[in-house]
Design an enzyme around this catalytic site. Structure first.
Site, PDB file in Angstrom:
ATOM      1  N   HIS A 450       0.841  -1.210   0.000  1.00  0.00           N
ATOM      2  CA  HIS A 450       0.000   0.000   0.000  1.00  0.00           C
ATOM      3  C   HIS A 450       0.872   1.256   0.000  1.00  0.00           C
ATOM      4  CE1 HIS A 450      -3.570   2.448   1.336  1.00  0.00           C
ATOM      5  NE2 HIS A 450      -2.591   3.212   1.795  1.00  0.00           N
ATOM      6  N   HIS A 454       1.941   4.610  -2.840  1.00  0.00           N
ATOM      7  CA  HIS A 454       2.062   6.061  -2.678  1.00  0.00           C
ATOM      8  C   HIS A 454       3.362   6.572  -3.308  1.00  0.00           C
ATOM      9  CE1 HIS A 454      -1.462   6.762  -0.266  1.00  0.00           C
ATOM     10  NE2 HIS A 454      -1.070   5.974   0.717  1.00  0.00           N
ATOM     11  N   GLU A 479      -5.657   8.434  -1.080  1.00  0.00           N
ATOM     12  CA  GLU A 479      -5.688   7.019  -0.712  1.00  0.00           C
ATOM     13  C   GLU A 479      -6.290   6.117  -1.793  1.00  0.00           C
ATOM     14  OE1 GLU A 479      -4.342   5.455   1.824  1.00  0.00           O
ATOM     15  OE2 GLU A 479      -3.536   7.344   2.581  1.00  0.00           O
ATOM     16  N   TYR A 591     -11.941   7.382   4.637  1.00  0.00           N
ATOM     17  CA  TYR A 591     -11.403   6.074   4.247  1.00  0.00           C
ATOM     18  C   TYR A 591     -12.464   5.246   3.523  1.00  0.00           C
ATOM     19  CZ  TYR A 591      -8.414   1.972   4.411  1.00  0.00           C
ATOM     20  OH  TYR A 591      -7.633   0.892   4.055  1.00  0.00           O
TER      21      TYR A 591
END
Length: 658
Positions: A450, A454, A479, A591
């Protein structure tokens, strides 16, 4: 004769003088010569002497600032870490003052009001500058600014008190081993003994395992109630005060409520959109969550008889259902993820999918001998795109969590050259021992993957302004790519690239094990999401409405959202929910929002061909490259050819949950 200013400072002085003259005009007669000077000052404000210098200042100072603050997280020297932390505090204070500079704001505002055509990205940059100053109170009178500062100080104080109450909470329960039936020996052996019983501290570290493993329903309820009352009345009172102060703060700045202030720079723009989103999500999940709850109630009936199903039962029976429905040994799975193999496989997958080339730089000067440095190139054009550092192994004094730190933002300089982005991936992976590669737990594999997503997002950025770096985006959009790419951690074709049995790395993880990991992730996703939605609704409602009775709100919402499961008597989730006080106040929804949009992108563009480089390159160019240079919703809608939808997420949970 008036000379055109060549520096930003000169422009500031010029407009400050012009502003003082205009103020004087209200009360005094100004000679024509003075008026001419005023007009001349304003006319000289241009893109070249206002926007360009500010953009270049941002691009120049950002890597210098990051070079000051990174050592706090990575330096082996305690003295250096302390000096870096002190520098960060000073820089933070400096930038707070910068964002309140009325003279600078007036220059920017004067240019913005000229309405000069400067292109869409430059216009967006200018709008962001104006909005940032205004959100920091620059338009307020001096007395109103003082009031705002007092409110901020009071809010910060209450935030700290709320968190301090949670950290200072030291209560425990005394329970017999019979009352803790089902708990692993490893858990029990570390607990203190007193009067023939064991002390169970009411921390999440101890409470969660009991709620997952303890076979005694009365114990689970006792633990859940005691934990749910943690700092109860004190923190509930603090939160009620916080909400009122936040509303006052927002109204000072011209917003109807605090939620509208918090949500304005994010994808939904308005609190009303967030509430609609959460309510629709909750409603859409009702069917799947009801089916999941029926399964859990049946399990409880078989094990405990005809007893009411409560919140204290959720984690335990979800765990029991996982054991029955998923044939997987997490301890065995770990043996297929040596650190070195995970990293090499991860790098290969990102290179293949996004048409990139990573070259390791062996002789680079770094802060620790375990740090690796890579240059990133476009595989077809061989253009240099950026650099990244991998600092992934644990050591004393290092920042404890997996994250990405930006060192430099990509941007276009006024001389036509391009500054390339650079970033650091930090983690706390175990080191090799006796020549054997250390092993990662599967959640650690997902977390590493994850965060590296980024890094790739940052490196792929092609925006002209440093401000629009991919890692400076609003949280809702930042995100989405990483949550999308997490899906590769649950698919056989990509998992096999990152795995190999620690004693024979030619033997990758089996397809059956991959399917089990995916099934485990999706089990009871509806009920799990419902719990999140409940807290997000509470957060959004109290920050968008006046004088809400938080206790009464939770009692009303809980059974509606949680399908009739009652709130545990005497508990209040709002009293032990730190996200609602600091960092995520009024934006706890973010989120879930990102996860839903990521599901739409995955299902629509990648699900049937995970390693399709054409699809990956298009994603890189259309989603990753723009950074913040365009509206996030426009970027996603243009890529999809329509507005994003909730349905792919709902359908995936409906299909895979049981």
């Amino acid at each position: 004769m008036f000379r055109q200013p060549h520096s930003v400072r000169e422009v500031y002085i010029c407009l400050q003088h012009a502003g003082s003259l205009k103020n004087t005009m209200c009360n005094e007669q100004i000679q024509p010569s003075s008026l001419e000077i005023t007009v001349a000052c304003i006319l000289q404000v241009s893109f070249e002497n206002v926007v360009v210098p500010l953009a270049e200042l941002d691009a120049l100072q950002f890597p210098l600032v990051q070079a000051c603050v990174l050592p706090r997280m990575v330096s082996p020297s305690e003295d250096v870490r302390k000096a870096s932390a002190d520098a960060e505090k000073r820089l933070d204070s400096h930038f707070v003052l910068c964002r309140q500079r009325e003279d600078v704001y007036r220059v920017i505002k004067e240019f913005a009001e000229k309405g000069e055509r400067i292109g869409p990205e430059a216009t967006r940059f200018l709008e962001c500058l104006v909005k940032e100053f205004e959100r920091n109170g620059v338009k307020l009178s001096q007395s109103k600014r003082k009031e705002m500062e007092k409110l901020k100080s009071h809010i910060d104080e209450l935030n700290l008190r709320y968190l301090q109450n949670l950290s200072d909470f030291t209560k425990f329960l005394l329970l017999s081993e019979d009352e803790l039936a089902g708990m692993p020996f490893e858990f029990l052996k570390d607990l203190e003994k007193a009067d023939g019983k064991v002390k169970v501290p009411l921390t999440s570290y101890h409470v969660t395992p009991i709620l997952e493993h303890c076979k005694v329903g009365s114990t689970r309820k006792q633990i859940a109630v005691a934990y749910g009352q943690k700092s109860g009345k004190d923190n509930l009172g603090i939160l009620e005060n916080l909400v009122q102060l936040r509303h006052k703060f927002a109204r000072l700045l011209g917003y109807a409520n605090y939620a509208d202030f918090a949500v304005e720079p994010r994808m939904p723009k308005k609190s009303r959109k967030v509430l609609e989103f959460l309510e629709e999500m909750s409603e859409q999940l009702d069917d799947v969550a009801n089916r999941e709850l029926s399964v859990l109630k049946d399990l409880k009936m078989k094990e405990e008889g005809d007893a009411q199903f409560g919140m204290e039962d959720l984690l335990y029976y979800i765990k029991r259902a996982e054991e029955l429905k998923v044939d997987i040994d997490i301890g065995e799975i770990k043996k297929y993820f040596p650190v070195s193999l995970v990293i090499s496989g991860m790098l290969k997958m990102f290179q293949d999918l996004f048409a990139l080339r990573f070259d390791e730089i062996k002789d680079a000067e770094v802060w620790h001998d375990t740090v690796r440095v890579f240059s990133v190139w476009d595989a077809s054009s061989s253009d240099l795109l950026g650099y990244f550092f991998l600092d992934v192994f644990a050591r004393e004094g290092k920042y404890a969590h997996t994250c990405v730190v930006t060192l430099q933002n990509g941007c276009l300089c006024s001389n036509g050259t391009r500054k390339v982005p650079a970033a650091v991936l930090l983690s706390q992976c175990p080191k090799e021992f006796d020549g054997n590669s250390a092993l990662l737990r599967f959640p650690e594999v997902v977390r590493l993957f994850h965060e590296f997503s980024h890094v790739v997002h940052h490196i792929s950025n092609r925006a002209s302004f440093s401000r629009f770096s991919s890692l400076r985006l609003e949280g809702d959009f930042a995100e989405i790519p990483s949550l999308l790419l997490e899906n590769w951690c649950y698919e056989s074709i990509s998992l096999k690239m990152m795995s190999g049995f620690h004693q024979d790395i030619t033997k990758s993880i089996t397809s059956d094990a991959c399917q089990s990991l995916k099934r485990r992730r999706d089990l009871f996703a509806g009920l799990k999401m419902k719990q999140e939605i409940l807290l997000c609704l509470v957060d959004q409602i109290i920050h968008s409405s006046e004088n809400v009775d938080i206790d009464a709100l939770i009692k009303e919402l809980h059974p509606k959202v949680m399908l009739g499961i009652p709130l545990l008597e005497g508990t209040s989730p709002a009293s032990c929910f730190p996200r609602i006080t600091i960092g995520y106040d009024a934006v706890c929804y973010s989120y879930i929002w990102s996860e839903v949009f990521a599901a739409d992108l995955f299902v629509s563009k990648f699900k049937d061909d995970l390693l399709n480089q054409h699809a990956g390159l298009r994603f890189r160019n259309k989603i990753l490259a723009p950074g913040g240079s365009r509206d996030s919703l426009d970027i996603i809608s243009d890529y999809l050819g329509r507005e994003p939808s909730l349905q792919p997420f709902i359908q995936s949970k409906t299909r895979n949950s049981l």
